[in-house]
Design a protein around this motif. Sequence first.
Motif, short mmCIF file in Angstrom:
data_model
loop_
_atom_site.label_atom_id
_atom_site.label_comp_id
_atom_site.label_asym_id
_atom_site.label_seq_id
_atom_site.Cartn_x
_atom_site.Cartn_y
_atom_site.Cartn_z
N SER A 72 0.88 -1.30 0.00
CA SER A 72 0.06 -0.14 0.02
C SER A 72 0.85 1.21 0.14
O SER A 72 0.33 2.16 -0.19
CB SER A 72 -0.96 -0.10 1.42
N GLN A 75 1.43 2.41 -3.56
CA GLN A 75 0.23 2.84 -4.09
C GLN A 75 -0.06 4.35 -3.76
O GLN A 75 -0.66 4.95 -4.47
CB GLN A 75 -1.24 2.13 -3.46
N VAL A 76 0.14 4.53 -2.58
CA VAL A 76 0.00 6.29 -2.08
C VAL A 76 0.87 6.99 -3.13
O VAL A 76 0.42 7.92 -3.54
CB VAL A 76 0.18 6.42 -0.75
N GLY A 79 -0.21 7.53 -6.73
CA GLY A 79 -1.19 8.49 -7.15
C GLY A 79 -0.92 9.72 -6.57
O GLY A 79 -1.27 10.80 -7.30
N LEU A 96 -0.41 0.46 -10.74
CA LEU A 96 -0.56 -0.55 -9.65
C LEU A 96 0.30 -1.74 -10.30
O LEU A 96 0.10 -1.82 -11.59
CB LEU A 96 -1.44 -0.61 -8.85
N LEU B 50 -4.48 10.58 4.33
CA LEU B 50 -4.48 10.26 3.02
C LEU B 50 -4.89 11.67 1.96
O LEU B 50 -4.47 11.94 1.16
CB LEU B 50 -4.97 8.89 2.53
N GLU B 65 -7.05 9.30 -9.38
CA GLU B 65 -5.75 9.28 -8.69
C GLU B 65 -6.15 9.39 -7.03
O GLU B 65 -5.26 8.64 -6.11
CB GLU B 65 -4.62 10.41 -8.86
N TYR B 66 -7.00 10.38 -6.64
CA TYR B 66 -7.36 10.29 -5.28
C TYR B 66 -7.92 8.93 -4.86
O TYR B 66 -7.29 8.68 -3.79
CB TYR B 66 -8.47 11.32 -5.42
N VAL B 68 -6.95 5.97 -6.07
CA VAL B 68 -5.83 5.15 -5.67
C VAL B 68 -5.15 5.56 -4.57
O VAL B 68 -4.78 4.35 -3.81
CB VAL B 68 -4.62 5.45 -6.81
N VAL B 69 -4.91 6.81 -3.86
CA VAL B 69 -4.31 7.15 -2.73
C VAL B 69 -5.15 6.75 -1.49
O VAL B 69 -4.74 5.96 -0.79
CB VAL B 69 -3.90 8.68 -2.47
N VAL B 70 -6.44 7.01 -1.47
CA VAL B 70 -7.31 6.79 -0.46
C VAL B 70 -7.76 5.42 0.12
O VAL B 70 -7.58 5.12 0.99
CB VAL B 70 -8.67 7.79 -0.03
N SER B 72 -5.88 2.97 -0.10
CA SER B 72 -4.52 2.29 0.19
C SER B 72 -5.00 1.98 1.80
O SER B 72 -4.40 1.09 2.58
CB SER B 72 -3.32 2.84 0.12
N GLN B 75 -6.85 -1.23 2.64
CA GLN B 75 -5.85 -2.34 2.16
C GLN B 75 -5.10 -2.65 3.28
O GLN B 75 -4.81 -3.84 3.37
CB GLN B 75 -4.92 -2.00 0.93
N VAL B 76 -4.66 -1.89 4.03
CA VAL B 76 -3.80 -1.99 5.06
C VAL B 76 -4.61 -2.92 6.14
O VAL B 76 -4.03 -3.67 6.84
CB VAL B 76 -3.31 -0.71 5.77
#
Lengths: 406, 406
Positions: A72, A75-76, A79, A96, B50, B65-66, B68-70, B72, B75-76
């Motif tokens: 992850s 991934q951040v 973006g 990704l 994020l 892209e926002y 993709v970032v948030v 994550s 995902q953790v």
Amino acid sequence: MARLVMKFGGTSVGSVERIQNVARKVKKEVDAGHEVAVVVSAMSGETNRLVDLTTNVAALHDAREYDVVVSSGEQVTVGLLALALQELGVNARSWLGWQVPIKTNDTHSSARIEEIDCSDIIRRFGEGQVAVCAGFQGVGSDNRITTLGRGGSDTSAVALAAAMNADRCDIYTDVDGIYTADPRIATKAAKLDRITYEEMLELASLGAKVLQTRSVEMAMKHRVKLQVLSSFEDLPGTLVVDEEDIVEQQVVSGVTYTRDEAKVTLQQVSDKPGVAALVFGALADAHVNVDMIVQNVSEDGKATDLTFTVGRKDLDPALKVLDSLKNDVNCKAIVPDPNVVKVSIVGMGMRSHAGVAQTMFSALAEKGINIQVISTSEIKVSVLIAEEYTELAVRTLHTAFNLDAA
Amino acid sequence: MARLVMKFGGTSVGSVERIQNVARKVKKEVDAGHEVAVVVSAMSGETNRLVDLTTNVAALHDAREYDVVVSSGEQVTVGLLALALQELGVNARSWLGWQVPIKTNDTHSSARIEEIDCSDIIRRFGEGQVAVCAGFQGVGSDNRITTLGRGGSDTSAVALAAAMNADRCDIYTDVDGIYTADPRIATKAAKLDRITYEEMLELASLGAKVLQTRSVEMAMKHRVKLQVLSSFEDLPGTLVVDEEDIVEQQVVSGVTYTRDEAKVTLQQVSDKPGVAALVFGALADAHVNVDMIVQNVSEDGKATDLTFTVGRKDLDPALKVLDSLKNDVNCKAIVPDPNVVKVSIVGMGMRSHAGVAQTMFSALAEKGINIQVISTSEIKVSVLIAEEYTELAVRTLHTAFNLDAA
């Protein structure tokens, strides 16, 4: 017009400002008319934070879930970098591992890349789009996220460069190139303009932490032209190239050292066939990698000292293995020594120049530095010495092989 | 044996210890023989972190892209929870939106779920495996990550429950159920054992922040039995069910309020056809949602006051729109008032009981609380009052409708 892969490590993308700095560097190449794929790591500190979380939940963890968590981080970054590029008016999108896709085998946490399908990325190059790719990650056969192991983003970048037939793969980092020695120790160290894959591979294996060993192997295999350069300065770096691309070859290109070594001596081992096989067989079974080995001929034909080195983190496991063998291997004592360092000289020129090792040994002897173990390959000589002599040895060899900057 | 979806929000998975607590709750259901899918949010604070990163890189950002970032953040959490379950000996694996897959439309950052293919997850139920699914995220038609908008994990859970025909969808949160009023204000508020979808929907829309409105709509449409309960205590919560599943229906089930309102009055607008259409048309064009509207009949047939409410964050945009209309709409003054609150009573029983609104108005009048605007639906009555009376109004209505706990 060239096709470039630009790779930025964790320090280079460690804050919003640094990500914006990376975006400006990328824009410069785009403005010059190049097709660009960028590969980025997680923001510095992020992977450690994620690894700590998994370790706190489960000390021994399912590598598949570990990969879900730690991937992850990249991934951040992809973006954010895509957004930063868009802010500069550059057409960019993130990719990704599973989206490219970067297909790997299923060895989670240390997967190997098997196949990269760049067709979609290349098609978008035609539309002027920059591809911002997550390093370190891929996708396994079962559609689950894999990671390549620590430092794997270098490998991602080189693999991507090979797959898309890039003209060059630029590895941006916090140093501005490959030096003849660690500049923190050898103040007269000079930046190399060029170095061969083979030398770079030895340097990477011997402790120079600029590039991950696997990425250099892959670059050599696929003849990807690599450049190591600074994220923060605007200077040419060091090119890692074919031997034939280097006009004037030095005998020795660099001096390096690694503290990740530990020495073990079995004193007065009975000098009979099969003892070495027994010891190293058992260590191999326990996944302990043995690096250097030296065994003297015994004077009386009965007993001798057997010395070898292992990675420092493998010292305790190695001692445990040896302890379990004490009924089969007679020896007077097992003496561990973690206070050792391996110092090496590396150079393609060695192959055609005699006396390189001799020069090394004399130079060290003159300073009163005792050599404990020696190992050599076609293009390197490594010696194990007491750790306290590290800096002295590196500086001495740097001078002895005429590497000191004018 | 039942099939359950268990959803845990950000506070419930806010630390390693809390994730381990969630794992124990899941194990309990698994040990009871149930098939379990878990849906989790990002660890509390993580989504904000994020979002801040993306905003710092680009104030106006590409929603793709926002996402993709948030995304994550979840995902953790899924990786960590799968690991925590494995530590307890529970067979578990994580599922990201694209892996399930949870297919959405391409409206990034507020995507709608279109289709969920649970076949793989259900097959693995047969092997005793728990599915740990990332809430809030899905995958669009172009294979890119989408998110459902803030609070979307409730919707993910209900959609998953509908897709897999779950017997119940348990929403674990930091409160232990739905109350007759906010217990921080009405100390005599009581937890409801059951509530209808319709009432829950009104409560969610009217400021009760326990469930996301869309998730309640979806539960109602697919008749998914919902339960709201505490992550931290081991108590039954509130069931959200069909009307027919409620034996004894109260006239009013709850009193709620929202401070997210602002009032605008156009004083002395010329009372001619087309003015309202002009005002509200322009506001709609600017994506300003108007909630309540009141216009008095003018006494002289010439001018009247026009009052309406908008979300408080929409007040400035609304005033800008009105300012642009000042040549077309004659009025004496435009008076904004952000210091208002909307207090509502909700109950299925209202449909068959006359005089509910009257009871409400009298109770408020007795306390000297002036009602500024009124709006009603089949099962709710809302009034706009000055913000300073919020607590008094809620407590007064709670008592007036016999909701005070014994």
